[in-house]
Scaffold this active site. Structure first.
Site, PDB file in Angstrom:
ATOM      1  N   PRO A  55      -1.150  -2.814  -6.780  1.00 57.32           N
ATOM      2  CA  PRO A  55       0.117  -3.434  -6.361  1.00 57.32           C
ATOM      3  C   PRO A  55       0.776  -4.096  -7.559  1.00 57.32           C
ATOM      4  CG  PRO A  55      -1.748  -4.810  -5.706  1.00 57.32           C
ATOM      5  CD  PRO A  55      -2.323  -3.540  -6.288  1.00 57.32           C
ATOM      6  N   MET A  56       2.059  -3.841  -7.767  1.00 59.01           N
ATOM      7  CA  MET A  56       2.759  -4.476  -8.890  1.00 59.01           C
ATOM      8  C   MET A  56       4.166  -4.866  -8.476  1.00 59.01           C
ATOM      9  SD  MET A  56       1.479  -2.169 -12.118  1.00 59.01           S
ATOM     10  CE  MET A  56       1.281  -0.706 -11.141  1.00 59.01           C
ATOM     11  N   CYS A 148      -3.238 -13.265  -7.843  1.00 57.39           N
ATOM     12  CA  CYS A 148      -2.008 -13.471  -8.628  1.00 57.39           C
ATOM     13  C   CYS A 148      -2.050 -14.840  -9.310  1.00 57.39           C
ATOM     14  CB  CYS A 148      -0.772 -13.364  -7.732  1.00 57.39           C
ATOM     15  SG  CYS A 148       0.730 -13.609  -8.677  1.00 57.39           S
ATOM     16  N   LYS A 194      -8.010  -8.646  -2.469  1.00 56.53           N
ATOM     17  CA  LYS A 194      -7.948  -8.337  -3.906  1.00 56.53           C
ATOM     18  C   LYS A 194      -8.051  -9.658  -4.666  1.00 56.53           C
ATOM     19  CE  LYS A 194      -5.175  -6.007  -7.466  1.00 56.53           C
ATOM     20  NZ  LYS A 194      -4.448  -6.998  -8.265  1.00 56.53           N
ATOM     21  N   ASN A 268     -10.893  -2.933 -10.790  1.00 53.08           N
ATOM     22  CA  ASN A 268      -9.545  -2.882 -11.367  1.00 53.08           C
ATOM     23  C   ASN A 268      -9.521  -3.635 -12.701  1.00 53.08           C
ATOM     24  OD1 ASN A 268      -6.742  -4.947 -11.032  1.00 53.08           O
ATOM     25  ND2 ASN A 268      -6.531  -2.771 -11.472  1.00 53.08           N
ATOM     26  N   GLY A 270      -7.655  -2.675 -16.814  1.00 50.99           N
ATOM     27  CA  GLY A 270      -7.846  -2.012 -18.109  1.00 50.99           C
ATOM     28  C   GLY A 270      -8.256  -0.558 -18.043  1.00 50.99           C
TER      29      GLY A 270
HETATM   30  C1  LIG Z   1       4.288  -6.149 -13.445  1.00 48.21           C
HETATM   31  C2  LIG Z   1       3.034  -6.425 -12.676  1.00 48.21           C
HETATM   32  C3  LIG Z   1       3.127  -6.924 -11.400  1.00 48.21           C
HETATM   33  C4  LIG Z   1       1.967  -7.196 -10.659  1.00 48.21           C
HETATM   34  N1  LIG Z   1       2.073  -7.592  -9.358  1.00 48.21           N
HETATM   35  C5  LIG Z   1       0.942  -7.743  -8.611  1.00 48.21           C
HETATM   36  C6  LIG Z   1       1.022  -7.979  -7.209  1.00 48.21           C
HETATM   37  O1  LIG Z   1       2.093  -8.034  -6.604  1.00 48.21           O
HETATM   38  N2  LIG Z   1      -0.155  -8.150  -6.534  1.00 48.21           N
HETATM   39  C7  LIG Z   1      -1.375  -8.075  -7.165  1.00 48.21           C
HETATM   40  O2  LIG Z   1      -2.416  -8.214  -6.514  1.00 48.21           O
HETATM   41  N3  LIG Z   1      -1.462  -7.819  -8.469  1.00 48.21           N
HETATM   42  C8  LIG Z   1      -0.343  -7.622  -9.200  1.00 48.21           C
HETATM   43  N4  LIG Z   1      -0.443  -7.282 -10.510  1.00 48.21           N
HETATM   44  C9  LIG Z   1      -1.777  -7.058 -11.100  1.00 48.21           C
HETATM   45  C10 LIG Z   1      -2.194  -5.595 -10.954  1.00 48.21           C
HETATM   46  O3  LIG Z   1      -2.314  -5.239  -9.596  1.00 48.21           O
HETATM   47  C11 LIG Z   1      -3.528  -5.337 -11.649  1.00 48.21           C
HETATM   48  O4  LIG Z   1      -4.498  -6.149 -11.039  1.00 48.21           O
HETATM   49  C12 LIG Z   1      -3.475  -5.655 -13.131  1.00 48.21           C
HETATM   50  O5  LIG Z   1      -2.317  -5.135 -13.736  1.00 48.21           O
HETATM   51  C13 LIG Z   1      -4.710  -5.080 -13.840  1.00 48.21           C
HETATM   52  O6  LIG Z   1      -4.779  -3.683 -13.689  1.00 48.21           O
HETATM   53  P1  LIG Z   1      -4.323  -2.670 -14.887  1.00 48.21           P
HETATM   54  O7  LIG Z   1      -5.054  -3.127 -16.113  1.00 48.21           O
HETATM   55  O8  LIG Z   1      -4.756  -1.325 -14.424  1.00 48.21           O
HETATM   56  O9  LIG Z   1      -2.857  -2.818 -15.031  1.00 48.21           O
HETATM   57  C14 LIG Z   1       0.698  -7.005 -11.249  1.00 48.21           C
HETATM   58  C15 LIG Z   1       0.623  -6.489 -12.558  1.00 48.21           C
HETATM   59  C16 LIG Z   1       1.772  -6.206 -13.263  1.00 48.21           C
HETATM   60  C17 LIG Z   1       1.650  -5.618 -14.646  1.00 48.21           C
END
Ligand SMILES: Cc1cc2nc3c(=O)[nH]c(=O)nc-3n(C[C@H](O)[C@H](O)[C@H](O)COP(=O)(O)O)c2cc1C
Length: 478
Positions: A55-56, A148, A194, A268, A270
């Site tokens: 989720p982002m 978050c 999460k 999750n 990296g």
């Molecule tokens: C722009 C952005 C917005 C994010 N928004 C959320 C969110 O709404 N909810 C959440 O649980 N994590 C959020 N995250 C965290 C990601 O879900 C994830 O846990 C984190 O980016 C690590 O994973 P990655 O290294 O594969 O990016 C966000 C990350 C980014 C970069």
């Protein structure tokens, strides 16, 4: 030759990997030797293993999810975090509810992520999300955000990662949310959590197991998505710092898999490549239920187009074999949406596409073209407004935008993309190239040259085997 190949394939498909007892995949006859050797060494992952889109906020809206679904029928998609209060307070306003809760018809399976810390409003938000409208209510799961780190969420709102300090409250929230959806017609399997591996100084493995023990003691939760780094909530770290500075500790997640065989854990943080998904699964002793990927899918979406085949041995049959196909299929969705929302929606509709050619020559020009379409939405001067006599459809504009890229980049297939990536990985491994622009560019050029030579060789093999094209070759092996 063909018989010998078929026999080899039969042997491969009917044997199992001695190490894992998982079946060995059939390999596309048109694969380059490197790819074939690589793939035969990897049995497909178990069918219940999940590769999910993290989720982002501001990214994983229904348009980006639609793009991801075209890229991969197997990927599990996640919404952005939506706060329970936002859903509850706007329940009479259809525009807002659509913004938060609408799904595109194709996109399931999708998980809705909620933010909040008040059991009753979270429960009400769940009920609204699964029962309110025909365009919502098809979620395949609901998740509570306990990871978050932003000040707005964890300081003022007292939810997100801050909730890891109140595990009993998390359990109460999950219990209330589960009860709220119990009698709804939609069969949502469960509410999941999460979270991080810890917050501030509460960052030992036993702090993490205390969290898991307390949450599971008071709620039916069985599934946790763990971002394997802690969150620092003392106000000194920005959200970006909190996604990069605290070290990743995958071993905590592997230990949870070992210590809680009755629970499901997804890792999750990296994860940058399909090949590393395999490594992670192996390192968990094949106990992990899934891997979740965020930033890498946003920054190089087409690279992940190989996940169905590489991870699960499936080949998507949705008419999307190249980035050109993808853009044209996505344009159909964009036009349908624009017909309802008007040209003002162009910014959100085009944004999912901007990184599609990252890393390619001309990728910057593609981004500029996308920017142009986004910025000009509604501008009569530029002839984009609906009522302008020069109005041009999104299909038209996107087709034109594609012309800034080389035909090869537009038409490069899923397989070819994967092969090129494997070559890059191989060169980086063998020559020890560290990250950094110049080195990576050199690797990209080197890989392309080897790949082009190998591609000519493949065409020769295809001809020798009398396969009309790659599709025919594929049909002959499945
Ligand atoms: C722009 C952005 C917005 C994010 N928004 C959320 C969110 O709404 N909810 C959440 O649980 N994590 C959020 N995250 C965290 C990601 O879900 C994830 O846990 C984190 O980016 C690590 O994973 P990655 O290294 O594969 O990016 C966000 C990350 C980014 C970069």
């Amino acid at each position: 030759m063909r018989l010998a190949f078929d026999f080899l394939l039969f042997t491969l498909t009917t044997t199992t990997s001695a190490l894992t007892m998982r079946p060995v995949r059939p390999v596309h006859p048109a694969h380059l030797p490197l790819t074939s050797a690589y793939l035969t060494s990897l049995p497909p992952l178990p069918p219940d293993f999940t590769l999910s889109l993290a989720p982002m906020m501001e990214y994983t809206d229904r348009h980006f999810r639609h793009l991801c679904r075209l890229i991969s029928p197997e990927m599990e998609l996640w919404s952005e975090m939506v706060t329970a209060n936002a859903i509850v307070n706007t329940k009479e306003n259809e525009d807002y509810q659509r913004r938060f809760l609408q799904q595109s018809p194709l996109e399931n399976p999708t998980i809705l992520q909620l933010g909040g810390s008040d059991p009753s409003s979270l429960a009400l938000a769940c009920k609204i999300a699964v029962t309110s409208q025909s365009w919502s209510g098809n979620w395949n799961g609901i998740n509570l955000n306990c990871g978050c780190p932003s000040d707005k969420v964890s300081l003022k709102g007292c939810f997100g990662a801050r909730l890891m300090e109140s595990p009993k409250l998390v359990g109460e929230c999950i219990a209330a949310m589960s009860e709220a959806i119990e009698d709804t017609p939609h069969n949502i399997p469960e509410i999941s959590v999460k979270c991080r591996i810890g917050v501030d100084d509460n960052d030992s493995y036993s702090d993490l197991t205390n969290f898991i023990d307390s949450v599971t003691a008071v709620s039916p939760v069985k599934t946790f998505q763990i971002h394997a780094r802690k969150a620092v909530l003392d106000g000194t770290f920005s959200p970006v710092d909190n996604r990069t500075i605290p070290p990743l500790k995958y071993s905590f997640v592997y230990d949870l898999c070992r210590d809680y065989p009755g629970l499901n854990f997804h890792l999750n943080g990296g994860v940058m490549s399909l090949t590393s998904v395999y490594d992670i699964f192996e390192e968990s002793n094949e106990k992990l239920k899934g891997v979740m990927v965020g930033r890498s899918i946003v920054s190089q979406p087409w690279y992940w187009s190989n996940l169905d085949y590489v991870l699960f041995g499936k080949y998507p049959e949705n008419g999307v074999d190249t980035r050109g196909d993808l853009v044209m299929k996505y344009a159909e969705h964009a036009e349908e949406e624009e017909a309802v929302e008007g040209v003002k929606a162009r910014r959100r509709l085009i944004r999912p596409l901007v990184n599609l050619f990252n890393g390619e020559d001309g990728g910057k020009r593609w981004r500029q073209k996308c920017d142009e379409i986004m910025q000009s939405a509604g501008s009569k001067r530029k002839g984009y407004a609906e009522d302008s006599k020069d109005y041009r459809s999104l299909t038209d504009l996107l087709r034109e935008a594609l012309t800034v890229m080389s035909e090869e980049a537009v038409e490069r297939s899923r397989f070819d993309t994967f092969e090129l990536m494997l070559l890059k990985e191989k060169i980086i491994r063998e020559e020890g190239v560290e990250g950094g622009g110049g080195g990576i560019d050199k690797v990209a050029r080197q890989a392309k040259a080897v790949w082009e030579a190998e591609r000519r060789e493949r065409e020769r093999i295809m001809k020798e085997n009398d396969y009309g094209n790659e599709d025919e070759a594929l049909q002959n092996t499945s």
